[in-house]
Enzyme design. Structure first.
Site, PDB file in Angstrom:
ATOM      1  N   ARG A  15     -37.520 -71.875 153.528  1.00  0.00           N
ATOM      2  CA  ARG A  15     -37.136 -73.141 152.879  1.00  0.00           C
ATOM      3  C   ARG A  15     -37.148 -74.327 153.840  1.00  0.00           C
ATOM      4  O   ARG A  15     -37.080 -75.476 153.415  1.00  0.00           O
ATOM      5  CB  ARG A  15     -35.743 -72.983 152.243  1.00  0.00           C
ATOM      6  CG  ARG A  15     -35.750 -72.117 150.998  1.00  0.00           C
ATOM      7  CD  ARG A  15     -34.358 -71.616 150.632  1.00  0.00           C
ATOM      8  NE  ARG A  15     -33.945 -70.468 151.436  1.00  0.00           N
ATOM      9  CZ  ARG A  15     -32.805 -69.800 151.278  1.00  0.00           C
ATOM     10  NH1 ARG A  15     -31.950 -70.183 150.348  1.00  0.00           N
ATOM     11  NH2 ARG A  15     -32.503 -68.768 152.029  1.00  0.00           N
ATOM     12  N   GLY A 140     -24.463 -66.756 146.949  1.00  0.00           N
ATOM     13  CA  GLY A 140     -23.989 -65.601 146.195  1.00  0.00           C
ATOM     14  C   GLY A 140     -22.554 -65.860 145.758  1.00  0.00           C
ATOM     15  O   GLY A 140     -21.777 -66.464 146.491  1.00  0.00           O
ATOM     16  N   GLU A 157     -26.029 -62.684 143.435  1.00  0.00           N
ATOM     17  CA  GLU A 157     -26.864 -63.759 143.971  1.00  0.00           C
ATOM     18  C   GLU A 157     -27.169 -64.792 142.886  1.00  0.00           C
ATOM     19  O   GLU A 157     -27.185 -64.468 141.695  1.00  0.00           O
ATOM     20  CB  GLU A 157     -28.174 -63.185 144.529  1.00  0.00           C
ATOM     21  CG  GLU A 157     -27.990 -62.378 145.805  1.00  0.00           C
ATOM     22  CD  GLU A 157     -27.342 -63.182 146.931  1.00  0.00           C
ATOM     23  OE1 GLU A 157     -27.926 -64.186 147.359  1.00  0.00           O
ATOM     24  OE2 GLU A 157     -26.240 -62.809 147.359  1.00  0.00           O
ATOM     25  N   ALA A 426     -42.218-110.872 201.893  1.00  0.00           N
ATOM     26  CA  ALA A 426     -42.637-110.821 200.486  1.00  0.00           C
ATOM     27  C   ALA A 426     -44.142-110.658 200.374  1.00  0.00           C
ATOM     28  O   ALA A 426     -44.903-111.165 201.202  1.00  0.00           O
ATOM     29  CB  ALA A 426     -42.198-112.098 199.772  1.00  0.00           C
ATOM     30  N   ARG A 443     -49.737-109.024 204.972  1.00  0.00           N
ATOM     31  CA  ARG A 443     -50.531-109.823 204.031  1.00  0.00           C
ATOM     32  C   ARG A 443     -51.393-110.770 204.836  1.00  0.00           C
ATOM     33  O   ARG A 443     -51.113-111.058 206.007  1.00  0.00           O
ATOM     34  CB  ARG A 443     -49.607-110.613 203.095  1.00  0.00           C
ATOM     35  CG  ARG A 443     -48.752-111.612 203.827  1.00  0.00           C
ATOM     36  CD  ARG A 443     -47.735-112.298 202.949  1.00  0.00           C
ATOM     37  NE  ARG A 443     -47.080-113.359 203.672  1.00  0.00           N
ATOM     38  CZ  ARG A 443     -45.788-113.661 203.574  1.00  0.00           C
ATOM     39  NH1 ARG A 443     -45.009-112.956 202.778  1.00  0.00           N
ATOM     40  NH2 ARG A 443     -45.276-114.646 204.257  1.00  0.00           N
TER      41      ARG A 443
HETATM   42  C1  UD1 Z   1     -27.210 -65.077 152.004  1.00  0.00           C
HETATM   43  C2  UD1 Z   1     -26.466 -64.188 151.014  1.00  0.00           C
HETATM   44  C3  UD1 Z   1     -25.719 -65.057 150.018  1.00  0.00           C
HETATM   45  C4  UD1 Z   1     -24.787 -65.998 150.760  1.00  0.00           C
HETATM   46  C5  UD1 Z   1     -25.536 -66.814 151.813  1.00  0.00           C
HETATM   47  C6  UD1 Z   1     -24.542 -67.564 152.655  1.00  0.00           C
HETATM   48  C7  UD1 Z   1     -27.909 -62.211 150.830  1.00  0.00           C
HETATM   49  C8  UD1 Z   1     -28.850 -61.467 149.964  1.00  0.00           C
HETATM   50  N1  UD1 Z   1     -27.428 -63.351 150.326  1.00  0.00           N
HETATM   51  O1  UD1 Z   1     -28.181 -65.809 151.261  1.00  0.00           O
HETATM   52  O2  UD1 Z   1     -24.967 -64.242 149.147  1.00  0.00           O
HETATM   53  O3  UD1 Z   1     -24.135 -66.853 149.839  1.00  0.00           O
HETATM   54  O4  UD1 Z   1     -26.279 -65.935 152.668  1.00  0.00           O
HETATM   55  O5  UD1 Z   1     -25.159 -68.403 153.608  1.00  0.00           O
HETATM   56  O6  UD1 Z   1     -27.604 -61.758 151.897  1.00  0.00           O
HETATM   57  N2  UD1 Z   1     -32.002 -62.411 157.786  1.00  0.00           N
HETATM   58  C9  UD1 Z   1     -32.474 -61.382 158.573  1.00  0.00           C
HETATM   59  N3  UD1 Z   1     -33.407 -60.534 158.057  1.00  0.00           N
HETATM   60  C10 UD1 Z   1     -33.877 -60.626 156.794  1.00  0.00           C
HETATM   61  C11 UD1 Z   1     -33.381 -61.681 155.984  1.00  0.00           C
HETATM   62  C12 UD1 Z   1     -32.446 -62.539 156.511  1.00  0.00           C
HETATM   63  O7  UD1 Z   1     -32.087 -61.243 159.728  1.00  0.00           O
HETATM   64  O8  UD1 Z   1     -34.710 -59.805 156.408  1.00  0.00           O
HETATM   65  C13 UD1 Z   1     -31.024 -63.353 158.363  1.00  0.00           C
HETATM   66  C14 UD1 Z   1     -31.518 -64.783 158.338  1.00  0.00           C
HETATM   67  O9  UD1 Z   1     -32.188 -65.112 159.543  1.00  0.00           O
HETATM   68  C15 UD1 Z   1     -30.227 -65.583 158.182  1.00  0.00           C
HETATM   69  C16 UD1 Z   1     -29.294 -64.627 157.446  1.00  0.00           C
HETATM   70  O10 UD1 Z   1     -29.864 -63.325 157.570  1.00  0.00           O
HETATM   71  O11 UD1 Z   1     -29.682 -65.918 159.418  1.00  0.00           O
HETATM   72  C17 UD1 Z   1     -29.150 -64.985 155.977  1.00  0.00           C
HETATM   73  O12 UD1 Z   1     -30.424 -64.952 155.347  1.00  0.00           O
HETATM   74  P1  UD1 Z   1     -30.855 -66.045 154.278  1.00  0.00           P
HETATM   75  O13 UD1 Z   1     -32.236 -65.716 153.829  1.00  0.00           O
HETATM   76  O14 UD1 Z   1     -30.602 -67.401 154.766  1.00  0.00           O
HETATM   77  O15 UD1 Z   1     -29.843 -65.697 153.083  1.00  0.00           O
HETATM   78  P2  UD1 Z   1     -29.329 -66.684 151.954  1.00  0.00           P
HETATM   79  O16 UD1 Z   1     -30.398 -66.847 150.931  1.00  0.00           O
HETATM   80  O17 UD1 Z   1     -28.765 -67.896 152.545  1.00  0.00           O
HETATM   81 CA    CA Z   2     -28.808 -68.814 154.557  1.00  0.00          CA
END
Ligand code: UD1
Ligand code: CA
Length: 469
Positions: A15, A140, A157, A426, A443
């Site tokens: 995003r 979520g 979610e 200068a 100079r």
């Molecule tokens: C997630 C939560 C949501 C919560 C929100 C809060 C889930 C499914 N949803 O959504 O309920 O309200 O956070 O901020 O967890 N990451 C990994 N590996 C992956 C995917 C993500 O390490 O495969 C890490 C991302 O780098 C990030 C964190 O997990 O730091 C959260 O992932 P993100 O995709 O931002 O989740 P949200 O859609 O924000």
């Molecule tokens: Ca997030």
């Protein structure tokens, strides 16, 4: 009870629409992940912090390696649940795990401690940190077993919300505490049955609750500290909040900051009491400023160390340099890396310094370039003086002693040494060393051609009158 903290930081951050991994984006002058690590490090030793990396893993690891945290790799990012599956080996030996999100950077250590204590007191298998959000869209939602009860039935979610859940304003922060055994005994049952085809860690709430384990939630003291950064706009909101917090902290310690909403102060910056910061100043990196200073508008200081009673006039760029007490800089000065401006020294308008030491009380007040120069105390550098420090191949040094007077518009061709108390006339081009107490004239002599101008005018007049006749 052995506690480990895992930080999920493997995601791409689609995003953001950016080439750079999300957790490397900066707020308050530091990558998101560094803020989260800093908070975690207030609760456990850094060797008990595990960063789960994946997207641009190498860049992410090198950005935080100096903190001493350990790493686990999630090769393919198949969701937050999958991220924790990838941490199973690396978290062996802990009884309790706190899981943080790399993109929730305002979280305070006190809140991590509150989550830990609540989890232990409740003897829970999973504890969810939540917040009451003014605008819960995108997060979520936490569905309590009965309203007001600590027990949670599920996290749902945004995309799976049923109409009757639209009114739920309690959001999942993405931060949890787990009894490790309960997490890994059940994590294999996660299914990627959602539009993203990802394994959601959030599904552990329902899974564990349905298995008869205790799943509870605790609300964060401040909703603002669990805000996530999923878009650049959200990230800049967090940046503003973090910098305002930093400005407030400095003001509480006696620093005057006019129009603090216009000032950009990184989180590592320190400023002494009775210093005044004018509007639109930027204080970046590890900048330190003493007491009783004034930093005027439009100045940018980056990794600079400034002593007490320093005046920096408007629109100066100062980086990786040291300015001693009582010095006066600017307006419009460019103090480049490796400059050391001595006590009570002056660097005036349109003066550039680089890798240069200017001695105590010395002055370079106008239109000058001092590069790779050593200038003693009490020396005056006239307007328009240039150190010619580059011969096209090498950078060469100019040494100027104490109490020296360099006349205006002189070029000092390095390597060259001007002895103590010497004078340079200068407009000189100085290519040879000048002994102490000498006068150097580099100079050509002036020649006056008497009546030359009048004769020329007369010639011109003659030509004109000739042509009209
Ligand atoms: C997630 C939560 C949501 C919560 C929100 C809060 C889930 C499914 N949803 O959504 O309920 O309200 O956070 O901020 O967890 N990451 C990994 N590996 C992956 C995917 C993500 O390490 O495969 C890490 C991302 O780098 C990030 C964190 O997990 O730091 C959260 O992932 P993100 O995709 O931002 O989740 P949200 O859609 O924000
Ligand atoms: Ca997030």
């Amino acid at each position: 009870m052995r506690l480990g903290i895992a930080i999920m930081a493997a995601g791409k951050g689609t995003r953001l629409k950016s080439k750079r991994a999300k957790v490397l984006h900066e707020i308050g002058g530091k990558p998101l992940l560094r803020h989260v690590i800093a908070a975690a490090a207030q609760v456990v030793p850094t060797r008990d912090i595990l960063a789960i990396v994946g997207h641009q893993a190498e860049a992410v690891e090198s950005a935080v390696r100096d903190t001493g945290v350990r790493f686990a790799v999630q090769e393919k990012q198949r969701g937050t649940g999958h991220a924790m599956q990838c941490a199973e080996q690396e978290t062996r030996g802990y009884e309790m795990l706190i899981v943080l999100s790399g993109d929730v950077p305002l979280l305070r250590p006190e809140t991590i401690v509150a989550l830990r204590d609540f989890h232990l007191r409740e003897r829970a298998a999973m504890t969810i940190l939540t917040a009451e959000a003014a605008n819960p869209f995108g997060y979520g939602r936490v569905i309590r077993r009965t309203p007001g009860a600590p027990e949670v039935a599920a996290i749902v979610e945004q995309k799976a919300l049923k109409p009757e859940m639209e009114g739920v304003r309690e959001i999942n922060s993405g931060i949890y505490a787990f009894r490790r055994k309960a997490l890994y005994e059940n994590i294999g049952q996660l299914r990627a049955n959602n539009p993203q085809k990802e394994f959601y860690l959030t599904d552990m709430a329902r899974l564990l609750a349905d298995a008869g384990k205790r799943v509870v939630a605790i609300e964060a003291a401040q909703a603002s500290e669990v805000l996530g950064a999923n878009t650049i706009a959200e990230m800049m909101d967090l940046d503003r909040a973090m910098r305002m917090e930093q400005a407030r902290r400095l003001m509480a310690a006696g620093v005057t900051i006019f129009r603090p909403e216009t000032v950009t102060i990184d989180v590592g910056v320190e400023v002494g009491a009775d210093t005044t910061i004018e509007p639109f100043v930027q204080l970046l990196g590890e900048t330190t400023i003493g007491s009783d200073c004034r930093i005027r508008s439009w100045t940018v200081l980056e990794n600079a160390t400034v002593g007490d009673r320093v005046l920096v006039r408007q629109s100066c760029a100062i980086s990786e340099s040291r300015i001693e007490k009582g010095a006066v800089i600017g307006p419009f000065a460019h103090v480049r890396p490796g400059s050391h401006i001595g006590e009570d020294a002056h660097v005036g308008n349109f003066v550039e310094t680089k890798k240069t030491r200017l001695g105590k009380g010395s002055k370079a007040n106008h239109l000058t370039y001092l590069g790779d120069a050593e200038v003693g105390a009490g020396t005056n550098i006239g307007a328009g003086t240039i150190t010619c420090n580059y011969d096209g191949v090498n950078k060469l040094t100019t040494v100027i002693g104490e109490g020296v007077f360099i006349g205006s518009d002189s070029a000092l061709v390095a390597p060259v040494t001007i002895g103590d108390r010497a004078y340079v006339a200068a407009g000189s081009v100085i290519t040879d060393d000048v002994p102490a107490d000498a006068l150097a004239l580099g100079r050509s002599r002036q020649v006056n051609k008497l009546l030359w101008a009048r004769n020329r005018r007369a010639q011109k007049e003659g030509r004109k009158s000739g042509s009209t006749k």
